[in-house]
Design a protein around this motif. Structure first.
Motif, PDB file in Angstrom:
ATOM      1  N   TYR A 176      -8.746  26.932  23.322  1.00  0.00           N
ATOM      2  CA  TYR A 176      -7.502  28.017  23.818  1.00  0.00           C
ATOM      3  C   TYR A 176      -6.764  27.138  22.891  1.00  0.00           C
ATOM      4  O   TYR A 176      -5.216  27.783  22.892  1.00  0.00           O
ATOM      5  CB  TYR A 176      -8.058  27.011  24.861  1.00  0.00           C
ATOM      6  N   GLU A 177      -6.872  25.663  22.648  1.00  0.00           N
ATOM      7  CA  GLU A 177      -5.330  25.803  21.895  1.00  0.00           C
ATOM      8  C   GLU A 177      -5.673  26.720  20.487  1.00  0.00           C
ATOM      9  O   GLU A 177      -3.883  26.872  20.345  1.00  0.00           O
ATOM     10  CB  GLU A 177      -4.958  23.671  21.648  1.00  0.00           C
ATOM     11  N   GLY A 178      -6.515  26.378  19.991  1.00  0.00           N
ATOM     12  CA  GLY A 178      -6.448  27.439  18.323  1.00  0.00           C
ATOM     13  C   GLY A 178      -5.446  28.743  18.608  1.00  0.00           C
ATOM     14  O   GLY A 178      -4.917  29.542  17.858  1.00  0.00           O
ATOM     15  N   LEU A 179      -6.030  29.041  19.976  1.00  0.00           N
ATOM     16  CA  LEU A 179      -5.788  30.589  20.052  1.00  0.00           C
ATOM     17  C   LEU A 179      -4.129  30.557  20.888  1.00  0.00           C
ATOM     18  O   LEU A 179      -3.877  31.419  20.125  1.00  0.00           O
ATOM     19  CB  LEU A 179      -6.096  31.284  21.054  1.00  0.00           C
ATOM     20  N   ALA A 181      -2.141  28.819  19.648  1.00  0.00           N
ATOM     21  CA  ALA A 181      -1.450  28.161  18.411  1.00  0.00           C
ATOM     22  C   ALA A 181      -1.443  29.767  17.617  1.00  0.00           C
ATOM     23  O   ALA A 181      -0.205  29.665  16.671  1.00  0.00           O
ATOM     24  CB  ALA A 181      -1.918  27.088  17.493  1.00  0.00           C
ATOM     25  N   GLU A 182      -1.980  30.568  17.346  1.00  0.00           N
ATOM     26  CA  GLU A 182      -1.920  31.805  16.910  1.00  0.00           C
ATOM     27  C   GLU A 182      -1.223  33.036  17.725  1.00  0.00           C
ATOM     28  O   GLU A 182      -1.043  33.826  16.884  1.00  0.00           O
ATOM     29  CB  GLU A 182      -3.285  32.490  16.776  1.00  0.00           C
ATOM     30  N   GLY A 183      -1.025  32.507  18.866  1.00  0.00           N
ATOM     31  CA  GLY A 183      -0.456  33.392  19.632  1.00  0.00           C
ATOM     32  C   GLY A 183      -1.186  34.424  20.388  1.00  0.00           C
ATOM     33  O   GLY A 183      -0.657  35.631  21.060  1.00  0.00           O
TER      34      GLY A 183
END
Length: 183
Positions: A176-179, A181-183
């Motif tokens: 979820y953190e990666g998503l 970060a990608e907006g």
């Protein structure tokens, strides 16, 4: 009249008006879609309800970007309920159109509009909402559409080894953190 005769000139209420039946609708026994009404033209059914943080406090746990959003699984549950109410076997497909954001105070009026059956007996259901504060506002937002299937759901064959050959384990830590970060 004499003021101390203890007679009233108001009509006595003959029915309870706090439930769907009191308003001429059918109680649908669902926590969100509380009432159902057949359309006057015979072309389907309309289910109505209300969503708010006061009536559904569990929604506060589903916040996205600081806003409380009705989860997609709630639409699946409402579609399956609508299917059972109109005599369909279940949900064929559901497509989300827009998120249903729940305000911090007040609520949202919700409608699930179920179509009449087509030649194969399939129906569609469309989920709409609008802020409950202004009933004169004709603007409803479409949130999801679903296809309701008339027949029995096809059995899923269970065979083989699980997980299937060639499957790879996927780590979800930080997903979820990666998503985000990608907006």
């Amino acid at each position: 009249t004499y003021p101390f005769q203890r007679k009233t000139y108001w009509l006595n209420a003959t029915t309870v008006t706090g439930d769907a039946a009191g308003f001429g609708q059918v109680v649908s026994d669902h926590p969100v879609l509380a009432a159902a009404l057949g359309r006057a033209d015979g072309e389907g059914t309309v289910l109505t309800g209300r969503v708010s943080l006061a009536s559904h406090p569990w929604l506060a746990d589903h916040a996205v970007a600081g806003m409380v959003v009705v989860p997609g699984t709630a639409f699946v549950d409402m579609a399956v309920h609508a299917a059972a109410l109109v005599g369909c076997a279940g949900l064929g497909e559901l497509t989300h159109q827009a998120p249903l954001v729940v305000p911090e105070s007040g609520g949202v009026a919700l409608q699930a509009v179920v179509s009449a059956p087509d030649d194969q007996g399939r129906r569609t259901v469309e989920f709409y909402s609008r802020p409950e504060a202004d009933i004169t506002d004709p603007t409803w937002t479409l949130h999801a559409t679903a296809q309701l299937d008339p027949g029995q759901p096809a059995p899923v064959p269970v065979s083989g080894v699980w997980p299937p050959a060639g499957a790879e384990r996927v780590e979800l830590e930080g997903f979820y953190e990666g998503l985000a970060a990608e907006g």
